[in-house]
Design an enzyme around this catalytic site. Structure first.
Site, PDB file in Angstrom:
ATOM      1  N   SER A 140      -4.685  -3.721  15.421  1.00  0.00           N
ATOM      2  CA  SER A 140      -5.842  -4.299  14.719  1.00  0.00           C
ATOM      3  C   SER A 140      -5.332  -4.979  13.455  1.00  0.00           C
ATOM      4  CB  SER A 140      -6.893  -3.226  14.407  1.00  0.00           C
ATOM      5  OG  SER A 140      -6.321  -2.119  13.763  1.00  0.00           O
ATOM      6  N   GLU A 146      -6.476  -6.636   9.557  1.00  0.00           N
ATOM      7  CA  GLU A 146      -7.500  -6.638   8.506  1.00  0.00           C
ATOM      8  C   GLU A 146      -7.447  -7.942   7.709  1.00  0.00           C
ATOM      9  OE1 GLU A 146      -8.133  -2.940   6.429  1.00  0.00           O
ATOM     10  OE2 GLU A 146      -8.257  -4.022   4.536  1.00  0.00           O
ATOM     11  N   ASP A 195     -14.387   1.234  -4.581  1.00  0.00           N
ATOM     12  CA  ASP A 195     -14.035   1.465  -5.991  1.00  0.00           C
ATOM     13  C   ASP A 195     -14.826   0.482  -6.831  1.00  0.00           C
ATOM     14  OD1 ASP A 195     -11.868   3.393  -5.735  1.00  0.00           O
ATOM     15  OD2 ASP A 195     -10.797   1.758  -4.750  1.00  0.00           O
ATOM     16  N   PHE A 230      -0.282  -3.867  -6.018  1.00  0.00           N
ATOM     17  CA  PHE A 230      -1.219  -3.229  -5.083  1.00  0.00           C
ATOM     18  C   PHE A 230      -0.940  -1.724  -5.011  1.00  0.00           C
ATOM     19  CE2 PHE A 230      -2.020  -7.048  -1.999  1.00  0.00           C
ATOM     20  CZ  PHE A 230      -2.796  -7.646  -2.969  1.00  0.00           C
ATOM     21  N   HIS A 237      -2.501  -0.797  12.362  1.00  0.00           N
ATOM     22  CA  HIS A 237      -3.526  -1.632  11.719  1.00  0.00           C
ATOM     23  C   HIS A 237      -2.821  -2.403  10.600  1.00  0.00           C
ATOM     24  CE1 HIS A 237      -7.591  -2.608  10.119  1.00  0.00           C
ATOM     25  NE2 HIS A 237      -7.049  -2.443   8.929  1.00  0.00           N
TER      26      HIS A 237
END
Ligand code: FAD
Length: 279
Positions: free
Chosen positions: A7, A9, A100, A207, A257
């Site tokens: 998958s 994102e 968040d 990140f 993913h």
């Protein structure tokens, strides 16, 4: 036939140029026959329309697309309206998160944790949606303790999640141990590792600082030593992340993913190097 499910994102693009780029990315990645693609959602609803538009666009490209939905800063009423909008578009799959809030912005909202959101979705929409939740092999940065975090994860599954996607990590042992510990708590859903390809040193460090993922020192030091040599960073990143993915799959991860950041090249190269060509 792939032994595992893939998958990818994406985030909702803000410009027409971004939309065009994402369409091209999705076209390239669709050759790998992903199980689904997912589209992030800005906490408090900041990308609400963009998330939906992007999901609908991906579905038109023939992909199963799952919008993310975060509950922090939102009322039940607004979440209910979003769930209706998703359902009206024929969406059957979503990623349920707490989210968040940007610091200093707004109220927490009526649902404080992702487990409450999963329970709310099940109460409102029964089994219409397949629900993914987040998992943290290196533990969520705000967790009281690793044990408390694992219990919070188990609570999301008990509330009705069908599967989980992890935060990215570069330490495979953390993932396998997390999965073992979750199984001991009775969690029996697939826990799919989230994979962040490495293409940019400063962005990766930024990140990782924000989300609590550890970049092992040997990786950080090698990346730093390449300075502005983007080609060297790319080549090293591909080697490291392909090796990680190979080990994860060999030792039983049910899928991969990819956090694509809306680009196809790195994720596609990793999959191709692993011999994954689509189901
Ligand atoms: P939760 O599962 O609610 O956990 C949050 C914290 O609360 C954890 O520390 C947990 O241990 C603790 N906790 C949970 N329940 C309780 C309880 N009952 N009592 C006390 N403590 C508790 N963010 C976005 O804004 N948009 C996105 O689209 C997005 N997509 C993501 C996709 C993936 C696959 C992942 C891994 C993360 C994503 N995030 C996204 C980031 C995510 O929103 C943040 O990591 C957020 O801080 C936590 O969300 P959660 O759903 O894991 O929260």
């Amino acid at each position: 036939m792939n032994p595992i499910e893939l998958s990818f994102e994406f985030f909702p693009p803000k410009t027409q140029e971004g939309v065009d780029k994402l369409r091209a990315t999705a076209t390239q990645l669709s050759t790998l026959k992903p199980k689904f693609v997912s589209v992030t959602f800005g906490a408090g609803g900041s990308t609400q329309q963009g998330t939906l538009d992007t999901v609908v666009d991906m579905m038109k490209q023939g992909l199963d697309a799952a919008p993310h939905l975060s509950c922090i800063g939102s009322s039940k009423e607004s979440l209910r309206a979003i769930l209706h909008a998703y359902r009206e578009q024929g969406i059957r799959h979503l990623v349920a998160l707490r989210g968040d809030l940007p610091s200093g912005m707004g109220e927490v909202g009526e649902l404080r944790y992702a487990s409450e959101l999963v329970g709310f979705i099940r109460a409102e929409q029964g089994d219409w949606f397949d629900i993914e939740v987040a998992a943290y092999p290196e533990y969520h940065p705000q967790a009281r303790s690793p044990k408390a975090d694992l219990e919070s994860f188990a609570r999301k599954v008990q509330a009705g999640a069908n599967s989980a996607i992890t935060q990215y990590f570069y330490n495979a042992d953390a993932y396998f141990r997390f999965v073992d510990d979750a199984r001991k708590l009775g969690v029996d859903v697939p826990i799919v590792p989230g994979i962040m390809p490495i293409t940019n040193y400063s962005q990766l460090m930024r990140f990782s600082e924000m989300c609590g993922a550890e970049v092992p020192k040997w990786i950080a030091r090698r990346l730093e030593s390449f300075g502005d040599d983007r080609e060297a960073i790319r080549a090293f990143g591909l080697d490291v992340v392909t090796g990680l993915c190979e080990r994860l799959v060999k030792e039983g991860a049910p899928g991969l993913h990819f956090y694509t950041l809306n680009g196809a090249a790195a994720s596609k190269t990793i999959c191709e190097r692993m011999g994954l060509r689509g189901q």
